[in-house]
Design an enzyme around this catalytic site. Sequence first.
Site, PDB file in Angstrom:
ATOM      1  CB  THR A  53      -1.030  -0.013   1.149  1.00  0.00           C
ATOM      2  OG1 THR A  53      -1.861   1.145   1.019  1.00  0.00           O
ATOM      3  CG2 THR A  53      -0.385  -0.041   2.520  1.00  0.00           C
ATOM      4  CD  GLU A  54      -1.286   3.416  -3.278  1.00  0.00           C
ATOM      5  OE1 GLU A  54      -1.543   2.411  -2.568  1.00  0.00           O
ATOM      6  OE2 GLU A  54      -2.122   3.950  -4.026  1.00  0.00           O
ATOM      7  CG  ASN A  55      -0.734   4.010   3.636  1.00  0.00           C
ATOM      8  OD1 ASN A  55      -1.015   3.172   2.775  1.00  0.00           O
ATOM      9  ND2 ASN A  55      -1.190   3.934   4.859  1.00  0.00           N
ATOM     10  N   GLY A  56       3.071   3.024   2.795  1.00  0.00           N
ATOM     11  CA  GLY A  56       4.247   2.506   3.475  1.00  0.00           C
ATOM     12  C   GLY A  56       4.112   1.199   4.205  1.00  0.00           C
ATOM     13  CB  SER A  59       5.902   3.727  -0.310  1.00  0.00           C
ATOM     14  OG  SER A  59       4.764   3.024  -0.734  1.00  0.00           O
TER      15      SER A  59
END
Lengths: 240, 240, 224, 224
Positions: free
Chosen positions: C48-51, C90
């Site tokens: 997921t993009e937020n890490g 990320s």
Amino acid sequence: MDKTVPDLAAAVAGIEDGMVLMVGGFGGSGAPIELIHALIDRFKATGSPKNLTVVNNNAGNGRIGIAAMIDAGMVAKMVCSFPRSADPRAFTEKYLAGEIGLELVPQGTLAERIRAGGAGIPAFYTPASFGTDVAKGKPVAEFDGKSYVQERWLKADAALIKAELADTMGNLTYRKAARNFSPLMAAAAKLTIVQATKIVAPGEIDPEQVVTPGIFVNRVVEVANASQEEALMRDGVAYA
Amino acid sequence: MDKTVPDLAAAVAGIEDGMVLMVGGFGGSGAPIELIHALIDRFKATGSPKNLTVVNNNAGNGRIGIAAMIDAGMVAKMVCSFPRSADPRAFTEKYLAGEIGLELVPQGTLAERIRAGGAGIPAFYTPASFGTDVAKGKPVAEFDGKSYVQERWLKADAALIKAELADTMGNLTYRKAARNFSPLMAAAAKLTIVQATKIVAPGEIDPEQVVTPGIFVNRVVEVANASQEEALMRDGVAYA
Amino acid sequence: MSTKLSNAQIAWRAAQDIADGAYVNLGIGFPEMVAKFQPPGRQAIFHTENGVLNFGEAPPSGEEDWDLINAGKKAITLKPGAAFFHHADSFGMVRGGHLDVAILGTYEVAENGDLANWSTGPKGVPAVGGAMDLVHGAKRVAVVTDHVTKDGKPKLVKRCTLPLTGVGCVTRVYSSLAVIDIEDGRFVLREKLASMRVEELQAVTGAELVLPDVIGDLVAPEVS
Amino acid sequence: MSTKLSNAQIAWRAAQDIADGAYVNLGIGFPEMVAKFQPPGRQAIFHTENGVLNFGEAPPSGEEDWDLINAGKKAITLKPGAAFFHHADSFGMVRGGHLDVAILGTYEVAENGDLANWSTGPKGVPAVGGAMDLVHGAKRVAVVTDHVTKDGKPKLVKRCTLPLTGVGCVTRVYSSLAVIDIEDGRFVLREKLASMRVEELQAVTGAELVLPDVIGDLVAPEVS
């Protein structure tokens, strides 16, 4: 999903003639000596891989590790910032004889180019080397009144990395300053091969403490008592 | 060398009209609610700071945090990737009325621009947004046959950051996915202000586990029981 | 039998193409359903993009940890072997070609691989999020979508009319009627509902379908 | 009294200008001596390119940990509040303007701030290391150097003749005879040995010294 391989020979399979090979470590700290020596073993047995371009901050020390690869005749070119060491003769002799190439890159630019390779950034600008011989032939540009040099990403066909802990999914931690270039190289290579002091089950490394996520790692092999360059040098070991 | 400050008011001192302010967090995770509200308190008492450019992935939710700053009339412009949320009316109303500016940046480009700001890279190339409306007016270039957009670094006058542990020298850890943009923003701001759940003595954070080294941090204030955006939303809190 | 696949069935079909150990990013909303349908014996690692890498399902209601969310701001859980990292790392994974597949929803997808999934025009507040990054770098960029809009217009088109998310980026479309690869700027039909003739499918597709020798039947179990 | 400062005395003088809490990078070799002379009550935080902040002195012989070294490949120790990070983050600190001061050795330094400290010419194996990065970004870039070469030629020159490390980057020179700021492309004399007349100093300096109203005495205790 299990990325462990049974031994060092299996770990370094698939590294072929003419490839670009990144090797983690800064001097002896983080140098994956056993992986390098396994590659030398294969070269001695089969004549391959040769004609390699090797990326590392240095260009080997004594007669072990990268220096032994150079001695063995496997390396066509070094990409590094500082091809000097306590005992640099392996590289120096071949370089002065015109038998090995050198791309000299400022250390921070080397790190950033490798980071860019892993992060999908094809080019960036840095103040380092502007106006110097090292920047000759590179595009320059001015931003906010200051001049910068354009640098390109650096990627590799394979990377040899030394980690402290690895889980079987390839999540890694490093030991102290042995981290240096390794997380960057792990991301910049198509085939990332890791020797870890200890392999553990997924979940045994705290997700907060993973330095290199497993997405960047292809193979992991355990080397419990890894050699340290300084100890080998002290003992006068010559591998090639 | 002690970077701790006694209270939130002291922490946010020096943020003045017209500054660029980075605010850590992705939605509610990592949002430094108490620092933001301390800044709103100062605005209510003194009329300053106003006319701020705020950099965050989003543009506020409900009537708290960044949304409350917008409601209070402190924000001239948002730089973000996704100005929508469960309750985006603070930004939406002002935006549709032409009372607030918006620089829309793809999320990965936003992260990389902030990273570049902290790392002294004035410009870089990314494939993101090439050929789209978002890239209009930006320089493009081709590398190895593929087209890329040139993006510039993004820096700030100040950053508000929420950390988990901080030592008195400013070394930080984060909690789970609350890490997100915060380590990047801490490096990209001239004045980096941190609220930490707990402040400890130097040496109590393992050097291997430091995520943001203290070199990027100017002030640390302890906020032991920090608010979480989702809980404030559920309770219907309006701060402005 | 239904005349088209449900969203869950489209997600099921997309999940069948994800190999064991693949690193996968699923777009917010409908694409997230793909995670539910991993075939037995296969385990993908979700990004997921937020890490976060290797997250799992949503926690039970009331047990959410709001520092542990996905790009859609929904609470998630972790699987063993997870990792946290910051946003630049990320998106380095995204742009750097480290994801095996990204699966996104869409408004339009064109035969040249162009994707339009972020804006329906100049009205309202524009919001792009991570989509413009995700369409670059993943080894495969697939879309899951109804074959037509709610009012029956093709979503698979000759050229996109809405603002683009990315140029020439989509490699495969899983629709409610067919599986279509994008190769050399053309729609190549790989599978279609057995109940549907090629001419019927062509009639609701906005660009010409290339017909290879073998066209499979698109079949999906009743899932939800 | 000696007619010039020893290297240790030059390092001592440079150390007096480092504030408490300053982040400092010291070049390999002679500049490393600066760390020994921090004034009482002040504590600088030392950065090394290979990814350590807040390291301390060398460990006793035989107690080295060879995973804990500095950029000169010498064994170091840690102080409380240290941090490890990778090379890209390390040079982000350098280029990003986060260091308060970098102190380097030099072959030549010119009145326009140009520095030449990495190569004495085309012979041998070139090696640049981190010097070309370090001269950019630190808030102050200072050099510590003998005022003249071993054969008596000025090291402070009008224009460098050796290959450059960086253009217009040096802000202060601590030499064996003087402390000189570089401002607007000129050498501005701040301090000189009391025993030396300005004319004598000018005679061993390769470019004109600008003389402000106040020129201090350069004094350093006997240190080693």
